[in-house]
Design a protein around this motif. Structure first.
Motif, PDB file in Angstrom:
ATOM      1  N   PRO A 154      47.482  56.092  53.455  1.00 18.28           N
ATOM      2  CA  PRO A 154      46.947  55.046  54.340  1.00 18.28           C
ATOM      3  C   PRO A 154      47.139  53.648  53.753  1.00 18.28           C
ATOM      4  N   LEU A 155      48.373  53.357  53.371  1.00 15.87           N
ATOM      5  CA  LEU A 155      48.689  52.065  52.772  1.00 15.87           C
ATOM      6  C   LEU A 155      49.688  51.328  53.659  1.00 15.87           C
ATOM      7  N   SER A 156      49.659  50.015  53.583  1.00 18.45           N
ATOM      8  CA  SER A 156      50.613  49.215  54.338  1.00 18.45           C
ATOM      9  C   SER A 156      51.982  49.269  53.667  1.00 18.45           C
ATOM     10  N   MET A 157      53.015  48.866  54.409  1.00 20.43           N
ATOM     11  CA  MET A 157      54.363  48.859  53.844  1.00 20.43           C
ATOM     12  C   MET A 157      54.465  47.881  52.680  1.00 20.43           C
ATOM     13  N   ARG A 158      53.730  46.778  52.755  1.00 22.49           N
ATOM     14  CA  ARG A 158      53.721  45.817  51.646  1.00 22.49           C
ATOM     15  C   ARG A 158      53.136  46.451  50.389  1.00 22.49           C
ATOM     16  N   GLU A 159      52.055  47.204  50.534  1.00 21.67           N
ATOM     17  CA  GLU A 159      51.417  47.851  49.389  1.00 21.67           C
ATOM     18  C   GLU A 159      52.333  48.910  48.779  1.00 21.67           C
ATOM     19  N   ILE A 160      53.004  49.687  49.626  1.00 22.99           N
ATOM     20  CA  ILE A 160      53.915  50.722  49.124  1.00 22.99           C
ATOM     21  C   ILE A 160      55.103  50.077  48.415  1.00 22.99           C
ATOM     22  N   SER A 161      55.616  48.995  48.990  1.00 24.00           N
ATOM     23  CA  SER A 161      56.736  48.284  48.349  1.00 24.00           C
ATOM     24  C   SER A 161      56.323  47.751  46.983  1.00 24.00           C
ATOM     25  N   TYR A 162      55.108  47.222  46.915  1.00 19.26           N
ATOM     26  CA  TYR A 162      54.582  46.713  45.649  1.00 19.26           C
ATOM     27  C   TYR A 162      54.501  47.827  44.601  1.00 19.26           C
ATOM     28  N   LEU A 163      53.973  48.985  45.003  1.00 13.31           N
ATOM     29  CA  LEU A 163      53.861  50.115  44.075  1.00 13.31           C
ATOM     30  C   LEU A 163      55.226  50.542  43.556  1.00 13.31           C
ATOM     31  N   LEU A 164      56.200  50.625  44.445  1.00 20.65           N
ATOM     32  CA  LEU A 164      57.552  51.039  44.040  1.00 20.65           C
ATOM     33  C   LEU A 164      58.147  50.048  43.045  1.00 20.65           C
ATOM     34  N   ILE A 165      57.928  48.773  43.289  1.00 18.30           N
ATOM     35  CA  ILE A 165      58.462  47.756  42.376  1.00 18.30           C
ATOM     36  C   ILE A 165      57.781  47.855  41.016  1.00 18.30           C
TER      37      ILE A 165
END
Length: 269
Positions: A107-118
Motif C-alpha cells: 500500500p505504497l505510492s509509486m514515489r515511495e516505491i521508487s525511493y525504496l528502490l533507489i
C-alpha cells in the motif's frame, strides 16, 4: 514552524557530521582492536570464514532476500504504473480499473516505491565505492591478528593504496539500506519499530563478519550511519512536499486550537 521544517529537511547533514565524528573517534583510538580481540583467541577467530550453516543464514540468505525484495518492488512499481494509466483512461468512463493483484501489492505510492528502490541501490553502491577509495585492511589481514599487513589509520591506508577493501562494511550496508522504510510517509507511525528491526538486521549481518575478522566494529558502525544519512538525504528530496504539507497541517491544527481556546475564554467571561 519554519525552523522545524528546515530541521527535518537538514537532518541528513547532522547525521553526516555524526558519521565523520564516529570515524575520527575510532581512527584515533584502540577501540576497534580491543573489540576485535574479543573474537580472537589463541590465533583463531571465533568463527571460520565460510563455515556452514552460518554462511548461508547470515550471508547468502539475507542477500537473496534483499534481491527478491528489489525484484518485487520493481514488479509492484510496473503494475501500479500500468494501473494508473488504465485508471486515467477509465476515469472518463466513470469506471475505475481494479486488478486481482491488488491484494499482493504494497500500500505504497509509486514515489515511495521508487525511493525504496533507489535507496536499495545507492546505499550499497556508495559503500562499495568508498571501500575502493579507503583501502582499509580487514582485521584478519593485519599482523596483530596473524596476518601480513601493518595496522594503519585511514589516511595512511588511502596514501598506501593497498588492494584492501574493508571500510565501510558492504555486507551490513545491504541490511541497513532498509532504513529507507523509516522515511516513507505511509509508514510514519511504524518508524520506531522499523528503526529497531533494521538496526538489529544490519548489526546481525555485520557481527557475523566480525566473528571471523572480516571487519572492525567501526566498519559496521560507519556503514550504519552512512546508510541512515543517505536514506535521510534522499527522503528530504523525494518527500519535500509531504514535509511541507505536514507543516501546513500542523499550523492549521494549532490555529484551530488557538481559536477554540479563545472562544472558550470569551464565553467564560
Amino acid at each position: 514552524m519554519t525552523s522545524k521544517k528546515n530541521a527535518m529537511t537538514w537532518d541528513w547533514l547532522k547525521l553526516l557530521c555524526v558519521t565523520i565524528m564516529a570515524t575520527l573517534v575510532f581512527e584515533h583510538s584502540q577501540l576497534d582492536v580491543r573489540i576485535s580481540e574479543l573474537f580472537y583467541n589463541n590465533g583463531h577467530w571465533l568463527l571460520e570464514k565460510g563455515a556452514q550453516p552460518y554462511a548461508f543464514i547470515f550471508y547468502d540468505l539475507p542477500k537473496a532476500l534483499l534481491i527478491l525484495l528489489a525484484v518485487y518492488l520493481i514488479a509492484v512499481l510496473i503494475i501500479k504504473y500500468r494501473q494508473s494509466r488504465l485508471n486515467a483512461t477509465a476515469l472518463n468512463c466513470n469506471k475505475l480499473h481494479r486488478s486481482k493483484l491488488d491484494r499482493f501489492l504494497l500500500p505504497l505510492s509509486m514515489r515511495e516505491i521508487s525511493y525504496l528502490l533507489i535507496i536499495l541501490a545507492v546505499v550499497p553502491a556508495t559503500i562499495a565505492t568508498l571501500k575502493g577509495v579507503t583501502h582499509v585492511s580487514c582485521p584478519n589481514d593485519l599482523v596483530i591478528f596473524n596476518g601480513d599487513l601493518p595496522y594503519l589509520n585511514l589516511w595512511q591506508n588511502i596514501v598506501a593504496a593497498t588492494p584492501a577493501r574493508c571500510f565501510p562494511a558492504a555486507h551490513a550496508s545491504a541490511g541497513f539500506s532498509l532504513y529507507g522504510l523509516v522515511f516513507l510517509p505511509t509508514l510514519r507511525k511504524y518508524r520506531y519499530q522499523i528503526v529497531i528491526s533494521v538496526t538489529v538486521l544490519g548489526w546481525t549481518m555485520g557481527l557475523y563478519k566480525m566473528l571471523f575478522g572480516d571487519h572492525f566494529f567501526s566498519h559496521t558502525l560507519v556503514s550504519m550511519l552512512l546508510s541512515l544519512t543517505i536514506a535521510c538525504a534522499l527522503a528530504a528530496l523525494f518527500f519535500k512536499q509531504s514535509i511541507k504539507n505536514k507543516t501546513h497541517s500542523t499550523n492549521d491544527d494549532k490555529r484551530h486550537t488557538d481559536i477554540s481556546l479563545s472562544s472558550i475564554e470569551h464565553s467564560n467571561t
